[in-house]
Design a protein around this motif. Structure first.
Motif, short mmCIF file in Angstrom:
data_model
loop_
_atom_site.label_atom_id
_atom_site.label_comp_id
_atom_site.label_asym_id
_atom_site.label_seq_id
_atom_site.Cartn_x
_atom_site.Cartn_y
_atom_site.Cartn_z
N ARG A 1 0.86 -3.34 5.06
CA ARG A 1 -0.32 -3.81 4.33
C ARG A 1 0.09 -4.20 2.92
O ARG A 1 0.25 -3.36 2.04
CB ARG A 1 -1.40 -2.72 4.30
CG ARG A 1 -2.72 -3.17 3.73
CD ARG A 1 -3.79 -2.10 3.95
NE ARG A 1 -5.09 -2.56 3.50
CZ ARG A 1 -5.58 -2.34 2.28
NH1 ARG A 1 -4.87 -1.66 1.39
NH2 ARG A 1 -6.77 -2.78 1.94
N GLN B 1 0.83 -1.22 0.00
CA GLN B 1 0.00 0.00 0.00
C GLN B 1 0.86 1.27 0.00
O GLN B 1 0.63 2.20 -0.77
CB GLN B 1 -0.92 0.00 1.23
CG GLN B 1 -1.69 1.29 1.43
CD GLN B 1 -2.95 1.36 0.60
OE1 GLN B 1 -3.78 0.48 0.68
NE2 GLN B 1 -3.10 2.41 -0.21
N HIS C 1 2.53 1.73 -3.32
CA HIS C 1 1.53 2.14 -4.30
C HIS C 1 1.28 3.65 -4.22
O HIS C 1 1.24 4.35 -5.24
CB HIS C 1 0.23 1.37 -4.06
CG HIS C 1 -0.97 1.95 -4.76
ND1 HIS C 1 -1.12 1.91 -6.13
CD2 HIS C 1 -2.07 2.58 -4.27
CE1 HIS C 1 -2.27 2.50 -6.46
NE2 HIS C 1 -2.85 2.91 -5.35
N LYS D 1 -5.37 -13.12 -5.29
CA LYS D 1 -6.27 -13.97 -4.50
C LYS D 1 -5.93 -15.44 -4.68
O LYS D 1 -5.51 -15.87 -5.75
CB LYS D 1 -7.73 -13.70 -4.91
CG LYS D 1 -8.21 -12.31 -4.50
CD LYS D 1 -9.64 -12.07 -4.96
CE LYS D 1 -10.12 -10.68 -4.48
NZ LYS D 1 -11.44 -10.33 -5.01
N GLN E 1 -6.80 -8.91 -6.10
CA GLN E 1 -5.78 -9.05 -5.06
C GLN E 1 -6.42 -9.09 -3.68
O GLN E 1 -7.53 -8.62 -3.48
CB GLN E 1 -4.78 -7.88 -5.14
CG GLN E 1 -3.87 -7.96 -6.36
CD GLN E 1 -3.09 -6.67 -6.63
OE1 GLN E 1 -3.57 -5.58 -6.36
NE2 GLN E 1 -1.90 -6.80 -7.20
N GLN E 2 -5.69 -9.68 -2.73
CA GLN E 2 -6.15 -9.73 -1.35
C GLN E 2 -5.07 -9.16 -0.44
O GLN E 2 -3.88 -9.18 -0.78
CB GLN E 2 -6.47 -11.18 -0.95
CG GLN E 2 -5.28 -12.10 -0.98
CD GLN E 2 -5.67 -13.57 -0.83
OE1 GLN E 2 -6.80 -13.96 -1.14
NE2 GLN E 2 -4.74 -14.39 -0.35
N VAL E 3 -5.50 -8.66 0.69
CA VAL E 3 -4.56 -8.03 1.64
C VAL E 3 -3.90 -9.11 2.48
O VAL E 3 -4.55 -10.06 2.94
CB VAL E 3 -5.30 -7.03 2.54
CG1 VAL E 3 -4.36 -6.50 3.63
CG2 VAL E 3 -5.85 -5.88 1.72
N TRP F 1 -1.34 -2.60 -9.27
CA TRP F 1 -2.37 -2.42 -8.24
C TRP F 1 -3.72 -2.82 -8.83
O TRP F 1 -4.34 -2.08 -9.56
CB TRP F 1 -2.39 -0.96 -7.77
CG TRP F 1 -3.21 -0.72 -6.54
CD1 TRP F 1 -4.45 -0.16 -6.46
CD2 TRP F 1 -2.83 -1.02 -5.18
NE1 TRP F 1 -4.87 -0.10 -5.16
CE2 TRP F 1 -3.90 -0.62 -4.34
CE3 TRP F 1 -1.69 -1.59 -4.60
CZ2 TRP F 1 -3.86 -0.77 -2.96
CZ3 TRP F 1 -1.67 -1.73 -3.21
CH2 TRP F 1 -2.73 -1.32 -2.42
N ARG F 2 -4.18 -4.04 -8.50
CA ARG F 2 -5.39 -4.58 -9.09
C ARG F 2 -6.31 -5.08 -7.98
O ARG F 2 -6.44 -6.29 -7.76
CB ARG F 2 -5.04 -5.75 -10.03
CG ARG F 2 -4.03 -5.44 -11.14
CD ARG F 2 -4.67 -4.85 -12.36
NE ARG F 2 -5.77 -5.68 -12.88
CZ ARG F 2 -5.60 -6.77 -13.63
NH1 ARG F 2 -4.39 -7.18 -13.97
NH2 ARG F 2 -6.65 -7.44 -14.06
N PRO F 3 -6.95 -4.17 -7.23
CA PRO F 3 -7.71 -4.57 -6.05
C PRO F 3 -8.77 -5.64 -6.34
O PRO F 3 -9.09 -6.45 -5.46
CB PRO F 3 -8.38 -3.26 -5.60
CG PRO F 3 -7.59 -2.17 -6.22
CD PRO F 3 -6.98 -2.72 -7.47
N GLU F 4 -9.27 -5.65 -7.57
CA GLU F 4 -10.35 -6.60 -7.85
C GLU F 4 -9.86 -8.05 -7.87
O GLU F 4 -10.65 -8.99 -7.71
CB GLU F 4 -11.02 -6.24 -9.19
CG GLU F 4 -10.21 -6.50 -10.46
CD GLU F 4 -9.14 -5.45 -10.76
OE1 GLU F 4 -8.51 -5.58 -11.83
OE2 GLU F 4 -8.91 -4.53 -9.95
N VAL G 1 -0.40 -6.60 -0.65
CA VAL G 1 -1.45 -7.25 -1.43
C VAL G 1 -0.81 -8.26 -2.38
O VAL G 1 0.28 -8.03 -2.89
CB VAL G 1 -2.30 -6.24 -2.24
CG1 VAL G 1 -3.05 -5.31 -1.33
CG2 VAL G 1 -1.47 -5.46 -3.24
#
Length: 356
Positions: free
Chosen positions: A323, A290, A293, A328, A313-315, A308-311, A325
């Protein structure tokens, strides 16, 4: 043939600890860069005008190119490792002139993290020789090496670039030719052909980091082009290095696997039988952060579109509470399997030490 480092390093400022002239290596480096402004500091890792400068993204590349820090490594410790080496050696340097946008190292001395060279190299080498002596003969073969204890010397930087500044890396390579039960290793993204003259006698494993050209051009900032790295591999094998590759970080994007297919075919077509016979790799998928990023958005936002692909990726919180990522679990399992299968199809001679 000398490596062209001028576009990466043009040193204007040298921050140094007070006793730097007490060390031969310190005196050598100061003499090599007589025009650089010298700034005395209390400690190499406590420089207020560089430290904690994460907001100063505009100075990021300037610091990388123009600033060098000299100090001595105080605490010497070889940390156990279980992946591409048995031990992480005490660093002979920290930081890097390159600016790979996924790099996890830039957390000190302001996120730019210019190179720090540790000038007490004799002390570091003495420690490593004694440490290897205590280990005795390696009892069994393992996936890291069939015969030797392997020491990683490049955890916090790129030794190929460090070698353009001073002889720390050359001295370490020479040291391991006389350590009977050990070899050293480092990964690199910079082709420094001066290393071809170091006579490593098969006791140095150099790992060329590779990823598809398209994504490398986006995220591997200020590194040697991928084709140049591949083209150097036979020469390094001929010069007495054990040549490996490192597929790290693997970044997932549309058509990523087709790009990997092209890369592995280029690799297979470029390397000779000697290089193929010694080839191993590690496959490491991207872990992002984080804080990194947020900084990257200030100086290289384009790269973050891929990183950075939040959809998908998982923390994952690190041991230090960062933090992080990563992809998934269900996606990761699938894409790790796909790349491993592709390697087995196109470069079946290449041992995969681990893939995650």
């Amino acid at each position: 043939m000398h490596s062209n480092i001028d576009h990466l390093l043009d040193l204007h400022e040298i921050y140094h600890e007070a006793d730097i002239n007490d060390f031969i290596r310190g005196r050598e480096i100061l003499a090599k860069y007589p025009d650089a402004k010298r700034i005395e500091v209390r400690s190499h890792n406590d420089i207020p005008e560089l430290f904690g400068f994460s907001g100063s993204a505009g100075d990021w590349l300037w610091n990388k190119k123009n600033v060098l820090i000299l100090g001595s490594k105080k605490a010497l410790q070889a940390r156990p490792n279980s992946r591409s080496s048995h031990w992480i050696a005490p660093s002979q340097s920290n930081g890097c002139a390159m600016s790979c946008s996924y790099c996890y190292v830039p957390r000190r001395k302001g996120y730019a993290n210019p190179i720090t060279i540790f000038v007490n190299i004799e002390k570091i080498m003495g420690y490593l020789e004694r440490h290897a002596g205590r280990q005795g003969t390696k009892p069994t073969s393992d996936e890291i090496d069939p015969k030797y204890w392997v020491y990683e010397i490049g955890e916090n930087g790129d030794c190929s670039i460090d070698a353009t500044i001073c002889n720390n890396v050359k001295d370490l390579i020479k040291l391991y030719t006389r350590i009977p039960n050990g070899k050293l290793t480092f990964a690199t993204k910079f082709v420094n052909r001066d290393l071809l003259g170091y006579d490593p006698q098969e006791k140095t494993r150099i790992r060329f980091s590779l990823m598809p050209h398209k994504i490398s051009k986006l995220v591997d900032v200020r590194t040697s082009p991928i084709s140049e790295r591949i083209a150097a591999m036979n020469d390094f094998a001929a010069a007495g290095y054990e040549v490996n590759v490192s597929f790290a970080p693997v970044i997932y994007y549309d058509n990523w696997l087709e790009d990997w297919r092209d890369l592995l075919m280029e690799l297979n077509d470029s390397i000779n039988e000697k290089t193929k016979q010694q080839l191993s790799t590690e496959i490491i998928f991207l872990t992002h952060n984080q804080g990194l990023h947020d900084v990257n958005m200030l100086w290289h936002p384009k790269a973050e579109e891929a990183l950075w692909r939040p959809e998908i990726q998982q923390v994952k919180y690190s041991q230090t509470g960062q933090r992080n990522v990563r992809y998934k679990n269900n996606i990761k399992r699938e894409i790790v399997g796909q790349l491993v299968d592709l390697c087995r199809e196109l470069i079946p001679y290449c041992q995969i030490r681990y893939a995650f």
